[in-house]
Design an enzyme around this catalytic site. Structure first.
Site, short mmCIF file in Angstrom:
data_model
loop_
_atom_site.label_atom_id
_atom_site.label_comp_id
_atom_site.label_asym_id
_atom_site.label_seq_id
_atom_site.Cartn_x
_atom_site.Cartn_y
_atom_site.Cartn_z
N SER A 209 0.83 -1.21 0.00
CA SER A 209 0.00 0.00 0.00
C SER A 209 0.86 1.26 0.00
O SER A 209 0.67 2.17 -0.81
CB SER A 209 -0.93 -0.01 1.21
OG SER A 209 -1.79 -1.13 1.18
N ALA A 210 1.83 1.32 0.92
CA ALA A 210 2.66 2.52 1.03
C ALA A 210 3.56 2.70 -0.18
O ALA A 210 3.73 3.82 -0.70
CB ALA A 210 3.50 2.46 2.31
N GLU B 121 9.99 -4.72 -5.73
CA GLU B 121 9.06 -5.60 -5.02
C GLU B 121 9.54 -7.05 -5.09
O GLU B 121 9.92 -7.53 -6.16
CB GLU B 121 7.66 -5.49 -5.64
CG GLU B 121 6.67 -6.56 -5.26
CD GLU B 121 6.45 -6.67 -3.77
OE1 GLU B 121 6.30 -7.81 -3.29
OE2 GLU B 121 6.42 -5.63 -3.07
N ALA B 122 9.50 -7.74 -3.95
CA ALA B 122 9.98 -9.11 -3.90
C ALA B 122 9.06 -10.07 -4.64
O ALA B 122 9.52 -11.05 -5.24
CB ALA B 122 10.14 -9.56 -2.45
N HIS C 174 -2.48 -7.50 11.71
CA HIS C 174 -2.21 -6.07 11.78
C HIS C 174 -0.87 -5.77 12.48
O HIS C 174 -0.82 -4.93 13.38
CB HIS C 174 -3.32 -5.35 12.56
CG HIS C 174 -4.66 -5.39 11.91
ND1 HIS C 174 -5.81 -5.01 12.57
CD2 HIS C 174 -5.04 -5.75 10.66
CE1 HIS C 174 -6.85 -5.15 11.76
NE2 HIS C 174 -6.41 -5.59 10.59
#
Length: 533
Positions: A15-16, A36-37, A448
């Site tokens: 998201s970030a 990105e992995a 979370h």
């Protein structure tokens, strides 16, 4: 091999990371790299991501890292903590609830020393991320990329549950997603025209991804940060098109970690930034002794009450219906300390019951804090995740109080036509000891994790109020790991706001003087390799 130089390197396309890549590349003169992995999704996984009802299947797929906790002392078991892997990150696999945390949690951050990070300070960035014309425009956004909406229509079971909460004396919230109200209401969802809206959908639309100054590399594990003379000057990663090799890229201005509470802490540790003794125990050279990297881990544990339905539960269609409320236990001090979710879907304890529904009790303000630590200096080895559920403060007592509150709602008049019987914990369990045993037996994570790179004004905090990593120039963090205290609610909307604020901070920051430091060969730097999400 990629040997380029970028103004900003963003590690992690969740998201970030999607927010930062989109916002920073709005300036055509700024070169941005997003790494990105996770690799490209298969057609099957992509369809499940888009389909709102399929999200539980994604937790056991290549779109999820598959992290589990160490065995928890309170339960004697470990549990999955899901985080997304691939473009969109956790926004591509979550349950799509879009809600801010309660205001009291953010204000407690500021009171504890996170100056300038109260609810009012974050409000412009909450609004910047969304378009919510059905809500109060003074509080909710009117021109942002995300377009959250409430479920329509609401299930009659959920409507009965909302009425039951009111019958038990709980306030009715007009906009429970705003973070300004206590009580029960129907939230907003990241679902548009019956399909999931992930961070990729909202922020990395085709026209954004076509920008010539934005490069996105997927399927590329970041193996470490390059830190020379106290400054982060780049990263080393494994390029997807050259197996067995490593590529080095450099940053003129900043490297920004957006790999999440687990990934960002892990990458710092693998790069020699963290507690000295832990790093030395694994043979990792200490670049900067930062005792709180990987500390202060908080997660929201959950226990589910299950009810056998007295009549058929309405079909969910293409979207599950759900409502929830912020509640206070007798142990609450400065705001709600737990949430109760009314869910028209059966939980795992409902298998074989036929028609069933559930209520989830979520510890919204956990006192217990855990750690993320390395199991190995190998970047491919998952980290050791220990949330220490129910170990501190009144956490277990609050959960027991929440079970009692949920039970009262479950037996209120408006739900009576729906309720055949309580399956879990069952009416035979009524003492505090019996309900505490139920909470422990049923405890899981609502996924979370936060707080492992705490923001603050004190010298032990990992990042300062401008999200700069203390002791390392040219390095910032902008994800859930920076949350300095409990987030009272769901995190995704807050992560978007943190990233929106980070983009503003980066745009406003002066460029460093001089040229980028010349780097040695990226494959051997006397440092261990790290993983980015």
């Amino acid at each position: 091999m990629d040997t380029g130089v970028y103004d900003h390197i963003v590690v992690g396309a969740g998201s970030a990371g999607c927010v930062l890549a989109a916002r920073l590349s709005e300036d055509s003169g700024t070169r941005v790299l997003l790494v990105e992995a996770g690799g490209p999704y298969s057609a099957e996984i992509a369809e499940k991501i888009a389909s709102p009802l399929a999200w539980p299947e994604l937790l056991d797929s290549t779109a999820c890292w598959g992290d589990t906790t160490v065995t928890q002392r309170a339960t004697g078991t470990s549990t999955l903590i899901a985080r997304g892997r691939g473009l969109g990150g956790s926004s591509a696999i979550n349950a799509m609830m879009f809600a801010r945390g309660h205001r009291s949690g953010y204000d407690a951050w500021e009171a504890a020393g996170a100056a300038g990070w109260a609810y009012a300070d974050l409000l412009p960035y909450f609004r910047r991320s969304e378009t919510a014309p059905h809500r109060d425009p003074a509080v909710r956004g009117t021109d942002g990329p995300l377009t959250p909406m409430p479920a329509d229509p609401l299930s009659p079971l959920i409507l009965a549950g909302l009425e039951a909460a009111a019958q038990c004396g709980h306030p009715t919230a007009r906009d429970v997603s705003s973070g300004l109200e206590e009580g029960f209401g129907h939230p907003d969802w990241n679902i548009v025209d019956g399909r999931r809206q992930s961070a990729t959908d909202a922020y990395l639309a085709p026209d954004v991804r076509a920008r010539t100054n934005l490069r996105i590399v997927g399927g590329a594990l970041v193996h470490r940060l390059i830190i020379e003379q106290g400054r982060c000057t780049g990263i080393v990663y494994a390029p997807p098109d050259a197996p067995g090799t490593l590529a080095t890229v450099r940053s003129r201005r900043d490297v920004v970690l957006t790999a999440g509470a687990l990934g960002s802490a892990q990458l710092l540790l693998l790069s020699g930034v963290g507690p000295r003794e832990h790093l030395r125990s694994l043979g990792i050279p200490v670049v900067h002794d930062a005792p709180e990297v990987g500390a202060n881990l908080r997660d929201h544990p959950v226990s589910n009450l299950v009810y056998r339905a007295a009549k058929p539960v309405p079909s969910a269609g293409n979207q599950r219906s759900e409502a929830w409320g912020f509640c206070r236990s007798p142990y609450a001090t400065d705001g709600p300390d737990h949430q109760i979710l009314l869910v028209d879907a059966p939980g795992h304890r409902s298998l074989g019951l036929g028609q069933a529904y559930s209520m989830s009790v979520v510890l919204a303000r956990p006192a217990s804090r855990g750690t993320v630590r390395l199991a190995s200096a190998d970047p491919l080895t998952p980290p050791l995740v220990d949330p220490r559920y129910l170990q501190d403060g009144d956490d277990l007592k609050i959960m027991v109080a929440g079970v009692r509150t949920a039970r009262r709602i479950g037996t209120a008049p408006s739900l009576a036509p729906w309720c055949h019987s309580e399956v879990a914990p069952g009416r035979g369990a009524d003492t505090d000891e019996e309900l505490a045993a139920f909470v422990r037996d049923e405890l899981g994570s609502i996924n979370h994790p936060a707080g492992t790179c705490r923001l603050g004004t004190d010298e032990r905090s990992v990042v300062d109020t401008a999200l700069r990593v203390r002791g390392i120039e040219g390095l910032r963090i902008a994800d859930a790991s920076i949350m300095p205290g409990a987030l009272v609610g769901f995190p995704n909307a807050t992560v978007y706001a943190i990233a929106e604020r980070a983009a503003q901070l980066l745009r406003d920051a002066p460029a460093p003087g001089g040229n980028v430091a010349t780097l040695r060969d990226g494959s051997h730097h006397g440092m261990s390799e790290g993983v980015g999400e």
